[in-house]
Design a protein around this motif. Structure first.
Motif, PDB file in Angstrom:
ATOM      1  N   GLU A   1      56.748  79.040  33.199  1.00 50.03           N
ATOM      2  CA  GLU A   1      57.801  78.399  33.992  1.00 50.03           C
ATOM      3  C   GLU A   1      59.135  78.532  33.271  1.00 50.03           C
ATOM      4  OE1 GLU A   1      56.862  74.429  35.093  1.00 50.03           O
ATOM      5  OE2 GLU A   1      54.959  74.975  36.060  1.00 50.03           O
ATOM      6  N   CYS A   2      60.160  78.869  34.028  1.00 51.15           N
ATOM      7  CA  CYS A   2      61.506  79.052  33.488  1.00 51.15           C
ATOM      8  C   CYS A   2      62.195  77.698  33.362  1.00 51.15           C
ATOM      9  CB  CYS A   2      62.299  79.976  34.403  1.00 51.15           C
ATOM     10  SG  CYS A   2      63.968  80.323  33.837  1.00 51.15           S
ATOM     11  N   ILE A   3      62.816  77.439  32.216  1.00 55.80           N
ATOM     12  CA  ILE A   3      63.564  76.200  31.991  1.00 55.80           C
ATOM     13  C   ILE A   3      65.043  76.533  32.064  1.00 55.80           C
ATOM     14  CG2 ILE A   3      63.980  74.253  30.444  1.00 55.80           C
ATOM     15  CD1 ILE A   3      61.124  74.458  31.474  1.00 55.80           C
ATOM     16  N   LYS A   4      65.716  75.960  33.076  1.00 57.33           N
ATOM     17  CA  LYS A   4      67.124  76.266  33.292  1.00 57.33           C
ATOM     18  C   LYS A   4      67.976  75.017  33.171  1.00 57.33           C
ATOM     19  CE  LYS A   4      67.124  80.403  36.150  1.00 57.33           C
ATOM     20  NZ  LYS A   4      67.725  81.018  37.340  1.00 57.33           N
ATOM     21  N   GLU A   5      69.236  75.246  32.860  1.00 50.36           N
ATOM     22  CA  GLU A   5      70.250  74.193  32.881  1.00 50.36           C
ATOM     23  C   GLU A   5      71.409  74.763  33.685  1.00 50.36           C
ATOM     24  OE1 GLU A   5      71.202  71.215  29.464  1.00 50.36           O
ATOM     25  OE2 GLU A   5      72.645  72.850  29.314  1.00 50.36           O
ATOM     26  N   GLY A   6      71.477  74.384  34.961  1.00 51.24           N
ATOM     27  CA  GLY A   6      72.405  75.060  35.851  1.00 51.24           C
ATOM     28  C   GLY A   6      71.918  76.479  36.065  1.00 51.24           C
ATOM     29  N   GLY A   7      72.786  77.447  35.856  1.00 53.43           N
ATOM     30  CA  GLY A   7      72.389  78.842  35.982  1.00 53.43           C
ATOM     31  C   GLY A   7      71.978  79.465  34.664  1.00 53.43           C
ATOM     32  N   ASP A   8      71.966  78.681  33.593  1.00 60.47           N
ATOM     33  CA  ASP A   8      71.679  79.188  32.249  1.00 60.47           C
ATOM     34  C   ASP A   8      70.198  79.036  31.933  1.00 60.47           C
ATOM     35  OD1 ASP A   8      71.847  80.088  29.676  1.00 60.47           O
ATOM     36  OD2 ASP A   8      72.783  78.282  28.858  1.00 60.47           O
ATOM     37  N   THR A   9      69.527  80.152  31.643  1.00 66.17           N
ATOM     38  CA  THR A   9      68.118  80.112  31.253  1.00 66.17           C
ATOM     39  C   THR A   9      68.024  79.768  29.771  1.00 66.17           C
ATOM     40  OG1 THR A   9      67.487  81.743  32.918  1.00 66.17           O
ATOM     41  CG2 THR A   9      65.984  81.426  31.077  1.00 66.17           C
ATOM     42  N   LEU A  10      67.476  78.578  29.481  1.00 66.70           N
ATOM     43  CA  LEU A  10      67.352  78.118  28.100  1.00 66.70           C
ATOM     44  C   LEU A  10      66.080  78.641  27.445  1.00 66.70           C
ATOM     45  CD1 LEU A  10      68.401  74.384  28.581  1.00 66.70           C
ATOM     46  CD2 LEU A  10      69.806  76.232  27.659  1.00 66.70           C
ATOM     47  N   GLY A  11      65.050  78.832  28.221  1.00 69.37           N
ATOM     48  CA  GLY A  11      63.782  79.287  27.662  1.00 69.37           C
ATOM     49  C   GLY A  11      62.673  79.197  28.688  1.00 69.37           C
ATOM     50  N   PHE A  12      61.428  79.147  28.199  1.00 70.03           N
ATOM     51  CA  PHE A  12      60.271  79.179  29.080  1.00 70.03           C
ATOM     52  C   PHE A  12      59.163  78.275  28.541  1.00 70.03           C
ATOM     53  CE2 PHE A  12      62.563  83.121  29.287  1.00 70.03           C
ATOM     54  CZ  PHE A  12      62.658  83.380  30.646  1.00 70.03           C
ATOM     55  N   MET A  13      58.352  77.749  29.453  1.00 69.75           N
ATOM     56  CA  MET A  13      57.150  77.008  29.086  1.00 69.75           C
ATOM     57  C   MET A  13      55.930  77.857  29.438  1.00 69.75           C
ATOM     58  SD  MET A  13      57.340  72.949  29.816  1.00 69.75           S
ATOM     59  CE  MET A  13      57.500  73.146  31.576  1.00 69.75           C
ATOM     60  N   LEU A  14      55.067  78.082  28.465  1.00 70.11           N
ATOM     61  CA  LEU A  14      53.801  78.763  28.698  1.00 70.11           C
ATOM     62  C   LEU A  14      52.726  77.693  28.735  1.00 70.11           C
ATOM     63  CD1 LEU A  14      55.735  80.819  27.038  1.00 70.11           C
ATOM     64  CD2 LEU A  14      53.669  82.170  26.844  1.00 70.11           C
ATOM     65  N   ILE A  15      51.989  77.613  29.835  1.00 70.03           N
ATOM     66  CA  ILE A  15      51.056  76.512  30.066  1.00 70.03           C
ATOM     67  C   ILE A  15      49.646  77.063  30.196  1.00 70.03           C
ATOM     68  CG2 ILE A  15      50.493  74.558  31.574  1.00 70.03           C
ATOM     69  CD1 ILE A  15      53.477  74.749  32.520  1.00 70.03           C
ATOM     70  N   ALA A  16      48.730  76.520  29.371  1.00 73.33           N
ATOM     71  CA  ALA A  16      47.313  76.878  29.427  1.00 73.33           C
ATOM     72  C   ALA A  16      46.537  75.642  29.848  1.00 73.33           C
ATOM     73  CB  ALA A  16      46.833  77.371  28.061  1.00 73.33           C
ATOM     74  N   SER A  17      45.807  75.738  30.963  1.00 71.07           N
ATOM     75  CA  SER A  17      45.083  74.582  31.482  1.00 71.07           C
ATOM     76  C   SER A  17      44.017  74.126  30.509  1.00 71.07           C
ATOM     77  CB  SER A  17      44.451  74.920  32.831  1.00 71.07           C
ATOM     78  OG  SER A  17      43.619  73.870  33.262  1.00 71.07           O
ATOM     79  N   ALA A  18      43.919  72.807  30.333  1.00 72.67           N
ATOM     80  CA  ALA A  18      42.902  72.228  29.448  1.00 72.67           C
ATOM     81  C   ALA A  18      41.648  71.845  30.217  1.00 72.67           C
ATOM     82  CB  ALA A  18      43.461  70.995  28.744  1.00 72.67           C
ATOM     83  N   SER A  19      41.689  71.955  31.558  1.00 66.07           N
ATOM     84  CA  SER A  19      40.580  71.444  32.358  1.00 66.07           C
ATOM     85  C   SER A  19      39.471  72.461  32.560  1.00 66.07           C
ATOM     86  CB  SER A  19      41.101  70.998  33.728  1.00 66.07           C
ATOM     87  OG  SER A  19      42.088  70.015  33.574  1.00 66.07           O
ATOM     88  N   ILE A  20      39.806  73.729  32.475  1.00 62.93           N
ATOM     89  CA  ILE A  20      38.791  74.752  32.690  1.00 62.93           C
ATOM     90  C   ILE A  20      38.898  75.799  31.594  1.00 62.93           C
ATOM     91  CG2 ILE A  20      38.606  74.480  35.186  1.00 62.93           C
ATOM     92  CD1 ILE A  20      40.568  76.739  35.525  1.00 62.93           C
ATOM     93  N   ARG A  21      37.821  76.508  31.378  1.00 60.01           N
ATOM     94  CA  ARG A  21      37.814  77.576  30.377  1.00 60.01           C
ATOM     95  C   ARG A  21      38.087  78.898  31.081  1.00 60.01           C
ATOM     96  NH1 ARG A  21      35.830  78.484  25.320  1.00 60.01           N
ATOM     97  NH2 ARG A  21      35.090  76.336  25.212  1.00 60.01           N
ATOM     98  N   LEU A  22      39.157  79.519  30.689  1.00 61.54           N
ATOM     99  CA  LEU A  22      39.518  80.807  31.271  1.00 61.54           C
ATOM    100  C   LEU A  22      39.293  81.903  30.250  1.00 61.54           C
ATOM    101  CD1 LEU A  22      42.892  79.843  32.942  1.00 61.54           C
ATOM    102  CD2 LEU A  22      40.692  80.068  34.060  1.00 61.54           C
ATOM    103  N   THR A  23      38.940  83.081  30.712  1.00 62.79           N
ATOM    104  CA  THR A  23      38.818  84.233  29.826  1.00 62.79           C
ATOM    105  C   THR A  23      39.798  85.288  30.284  1.00 62.79           C
ATOM    106  OG1 THR A  23      37.064  85.104  31.229  1.00 62.79           O
ATOM    107  CG2 THR A  23      36.385  83.813  29.322  1.00 62.79           C
ATOM    108  N   PRO A  24      40.331  86.070  29.363  1.00 64.29           N
ATOM    109  CA  PRO A  24      41.300  87.088  29.761  1.00 64.29           C
ATOM    110  C   PRO A  24      40.693  88.081  30.747  1.00 64.29           C
ATOM    111  CG  PRO A  24      41.252  86.806  27.373  1.00 64.29           C
ATOM    112  CD  PRO A  24      40.077  86.069  27.924  1.00 64.29           C
TER     113      PRO A  24
END
Length: 625
Positions: free
Chosen positions: A250-273
């Motif tokens: 998910e992109c983290i913005k402040e107005g039109g300025d991209t400050l960074g990103f959040m990478l989210i890995a679900s804790a509820s299920i086990r995923l494999t690549p």
């Protein structure tokens, strides 16, 4: 290299210099105030200050105007390259080659043209990771030689690096402020990275959660992530780690300025690549077109019928609708219903990139086109959509100076990569989308009239969720089913009161807001039942307020006050309910309400709810005994 050379190589053209300065705006912002502070000293010593990018190309020149002209004759001007390969031994090129301070005086220069000059230079490094960001040099005629020039330039470089560090720290703090609420409220693993893909912070669950996605070794070793902005848009390069295809970004913005990103890995299920052969684009799954759009209300059916009709012709389509209404689903449906269904579907959000990054993403670039460019160059999204469909979301955010270049692509059917002179033929179907009034943007001069009429050959207005309330039950069941499977929580159901609350809400964020609300409620539900307290606070509050009004009307015949509940009273009631539900645990109550714990403390004091906390905790204590 000709030792008799009278000048450096020819400079870049004005457009290329402008692009170069944009790409190095971070460095120019850091040195700007320092140039003003040193200008008097430079004039007094008959010297100039030179700033370059990591490749030795001059970005800025400031100082004594009396020697700017002779330096111009040497091509020591913005846009000229002064590496050792282009100018022989010289302070700028040699400092960058050695990555250390150097002073080159008079005859020590290789080229004859520079032998009447004295120069001192050093490199400027990123205080975060030590990479070379550029070089800084002070130059003057040979008679201005001073043994203090080298210490001066080293000190100046140190001050520039200090300013870069402070600017980076300020951006990281703003990034954390805009993302820590999510980070602290979820059981998912969350890694926060800046706009360069460098790791800034992780939550306690991140290490285990990302390990389940396939991150081997320490989590820190997976960063920085190159091309993080492109990956966030779904363009994962083949050489990227497989877990990046599974994690949500998910992109983290402040107005039109991209400050960074959040990478989210679900804790509820086990995923494999997933293996590359397991990852199928949506368009290749052969699902019926428009099947991803849930609902059968009249406004929605009208929009779908129009989209199905327009899909048969290869004309541009402009999708009009608020944020979250599902414009990309309509775009994919048009693509799947068209004669280009077997071709690629390429999506690009024009509002997610800075001007220079959007240019390279859209048009691509040649090898060596700019600092940081890939050795083999990069194909742009226009080329990638050849024989298929290009979907431009938030097209109203496309910078004004890029618009004529894109219009030329539409008119000529050719695209020119940055740094190349030969155009490439392209054939694609264009679908654009916007939540803005493009005619208003034309009136204020921020959107070109000719591009508008090229995009809006046909248009499809997509109705917001509040105009198709009849679709809400189907949408609720659809996202509830998906959330059950995603989080592995079994047969979660919605309590009648909570269902009524969801049906009465206005949904300003449309289907996207509904999806997020259901996902959060499924995770918060106890005993497999979603109650009103499990819904986001902005959904609860209007319902509680209306319910309080109804109760006041039904008791009007009794000898009690029937006054209308104020918004403050409704908010206080929401906080009281959360405190009771979580038995005085303010951390969990704040997460449920969607506010910071410090904000909850303030509101508890404001509404006099301290006693409610004490009562709730005493009940918990008695139950534990």
């Amino acid at each position: 290299m000709d030792p008799e050379a009278k000048s450096g190589p020819p400079p870049l053209d004005e457009d290329a210099v402008y692009d170069l300065r944009v790409r190095n705006s971070r460095l120019l912002d850091a040195i700007g105030p320092l140039i003003g502070q040193t200008r008097e000293l430079l004039c007094r010593t008959e010297t100039v200050l030179v700033l370059t990018d990591p490749n030795g190309t001059i970005l800025e020149l400031a100082g004594d105007s009396r020697i700017v002209r002779p330096l111009g004759e040497l091509r020591l001007i913005p846009g000229c390259s002064w590496t050792e390969h282009t100018g022989g031994t010289n302070a700028i090129g040699t400092a960058l080659a050695l990555q250390q301070p150097v002073q080159i005086h008079s005859a020590e220069h290789f080229c004859m043209a520079m032998k009447r000059w004295t120069c001192a230079a050093t490199v400027i490094c990123d205080p975060q990771d030590g990479t070379v960001l550029g070089g800084v040099d002070v130059s003057g005629l040979a008679q201005t030689y001073s043994r203090h020039s080298l210490p001066f330039i080293v000190s100046l470089a140190s001050r520039i690096e200090g300013r870069l560090g402070r600017l980076t720290l300020e951006r990281h703090l703003r990034l954390l402020e805009n993302s820590l609420t999510y980070c602290s409220q979820r059981s998912d693993g969350v890694a926060i990275v800046d706009e360069f893909g460098r790791l800034v912070k992780t939550n306690a669950q991140a290490r285990a959660a990302f390990a389940r996605l396939g991150v081997s070794g320490s989590l820190e070793s997976a960063f920085p992530i190159a091309d993080i902005a492109a990956i966030a848009e779904g363009s994962v390069p083949p050489q990227s780690a497989e877990w990046l295809r599974v994690a949500r970004i998910e992109c983290i913005k402040e107005g039109g300025d991209t400050l960074g990103f959040m990478l989210i890995a679900s804790a509820s299920i086990r995923l494999t690549p997933l293996r590359p052969d397991q990852i199928l684009p949506v368009e290749s799954e052969r699902t019926p077109a428009f099947s991803g759009i849930i609902g059968s209300s009249s406004p929605l059916c009208t929009a779908i019928q129009k989209a199905q009709q327009l899909a048969k012709a290869a004309v541009p389509v402009l999708l009009l609708g608020e944020t979250g209404v599902g414009k990309e689903l309509f775009a994919r449906g048009i693509h799947q219903s068209s004669s280009r269904a077997n071709g690629p579907f390429v999506a690009l959000n024009c509002g997610s990139f800075s001007r220079d990054l959007l240019t390279s993403e859209l048009f691509g670039y040649a090898e060596g086109a700019f600092t940081g460019a890939r050795r083999s160059g990069m194909m742009g999204k226009i080329e990638a959509a050849n024989r298929g469909t290009l979907f431009l979301d938030e097209v109203g955010e496309m910078p004004l100076d890029i618009q004529p270049h894109f219009l030329r692509v539409l008119e000529e059917g050719e695209v020119l990569r940055l740094g190349e002179n030969m155009a490439r033929k392209v054939d694609f179907r264009l679908i654009a989308a916007t939540n803005r009034d493009l005619r208003a943007k034309i009136a204020d001069g921020s959107f070109r009239t000719d591009l508008y009429y090229r995009l809006a050959v046909t248009n499809i207005p997509i109705p917001p969720l509040r105009e198709r309330k009849a679709d809400l039950p189907d949408l609720l069941e659809h996202w509830l089913s998906i959330s059950r499977d995603r989080f592995g929580v079994g047969n979660v159901v919605i309590e009648d009161t909570a269902f009524e609350c969801l049906m009465n809400y206005a949904w300003p964020g449309n289907v996207r807001e509904l999806r997020n609300a259901i996902e959060g409620a499924v995770l918060m539900a106890c005993d497999g039942v979603i109650r009103i307290g499990d819904l986001p606070s902005e959904i609860q509050t209007p319902f509680i307020f209306e319910g309080a009004q109804d109760r006041s009307h039904t008791t009007a015949s009794q000898p009690v006050s029937g006054e209308v509940l104020s918004l403050d009273a409704a908010e206080a009631e929401s906080i009281r309910l959360a405190i009771q539900k979580y038995r005085g645990n303010l951390t969990e109550a704040a997460a449920q309400l969607g506010i910071a714990k410090s904000t909850l403390y303030q509101k508890v004091a404001r509404y006099g709810l301290t006693d409610d906390i004490l009562v709730a905790r005493r009940k918990l204590s008695r139950q534990e005994r």
